[in-house]
Motif scaffolding. Sequence first.
Motif, PDB file in Angstrom:
ATOM      1  N   THR A  32      27.139   3.711 -54.151  1.00 51.63           N
ATOM      2  CA  THR A  32      27.477   4.429 -52.925  1.00 51.63           C
ATOM      3  C   THR A  32      28.510   5.509 -53.190  1.00 51.63           C
ATOM      4  N   ALA A  38      25.176  -0.348 -47.839  1.00 53.72           N
ATOM      5  CA  ALA A  38      24.467  -0.591 -46.581  1.00 53.72           C
ATOM      6  C   ALA A  38      23.124  -1.255 -46.843  1.00 53.72           C
ATOM      7  N   GLN A  52      28.130   5.062 -45.615  1.00 49.83           N
ATOM      8  CA  GLN A  52      27.202   4.214 -44.873  1.00 49.83           C
ATOM      9  C   GLN A  52      25.753   4.615 -45.138  1.00 49.83           C
ATOM     10  N   SER A 103      30.181  -5.839 -44.109  1.00 55.94           N
ATOM     11  CA  SER A 103      30.399  -4.732 -43.179  1.00 55.94           C
ATOM     12  C   SER A 103      31.877  -4.528 -42.885  1.00 55.94           C
TER      13      SER A 103
END
Length: 323
Positions: free
Chosen positions: A90, A278, A255, A298
């Motif tokens: 990410t 995510a 995200q 999360s």
Amino acid sequence: MESVLSPAASSTAPRRRKRFQSWKWAPYIFISPFVIIFAIFGAFPLIFSATLSFAQWDPAAGFGAIKWIQLDNYKFVLTDRWFWKSLGNTVYIALASGLPQHLVAIPFAAFLSTLLRGRNIVLGAYFLPFITSSVAISLIFSSLFSKDFGAINAILMSLHDHLPLIGQLLPDHKVDWLQNTEMVKPTVSFVVFWRYVGWNTVLYLAAMQTIPEDLYEAATLDGASITRQFWHITLPMIRPMMFFAVSLTLINNLQLFEEPFILLGDNGGTGQAAMTTAMYMYRTAFYFSDFGTACAISWVMFVIIAVLSYGNNRLFKLAGGED
């Protein structure tokens, strides 16, 4: 002292006060639809997710199967190598796609601000990818990056045949963009960059159009070049918009889900090379039915994004000379 009101008027006064008191709840009634919808679809999922992050729960077994395990979910997440791998993917995609967005969007917006004709057409063409369905965009790029029939590999082979000097700098074989673990993350990063660079261009152009022309006229009279005007007028004046745009990029890229999910599938490609956090959270919840761990993931990401957003805020304040 006798009342100046007539008997009829004095008798209607209590009724008016009573009528007014009956309407004092009207504002709350009018805003109640928003409050109800927010409570059901906003506040409740948020509170339930935070609560569930301290529990183990298989939704197929019903609410009675919730088992409280305190901080075990967070301990598992922070020691899970797949979580850190997904977080690394990410961060890579966020930096590789986010940083070039602003490095390209700012000078391009400065160029568009000087155009008098055709500016809206060009700007609309660059903004179009942002409002286009991410599913459609991902499917198109899946075809473009296809190993055997994609246009990207066809262009590379054509350059080798017709422009040997340029072709020497490029791969001499068909690249498997969506399966090669070394090329997957750059490919996804390019798609994300292509989609959002127009959005940032619009933001920066809007900020540049609010700069008073008097500043540029005075700088021109003082002999300042266009480059010096850009560095000493344009950039400082659009700093609030830069902070806003960078903050949005930071939050959205951490995200990231749609583009890699559609391009590569739910596992993030070969060896999970582009599986974002995510996507890992999605797999944990809906593939392994471990909603407690997914909620913990999360909230860990929430803390990471909050810390980075705060750091971004402090960075822009220091760059602006603020305490």
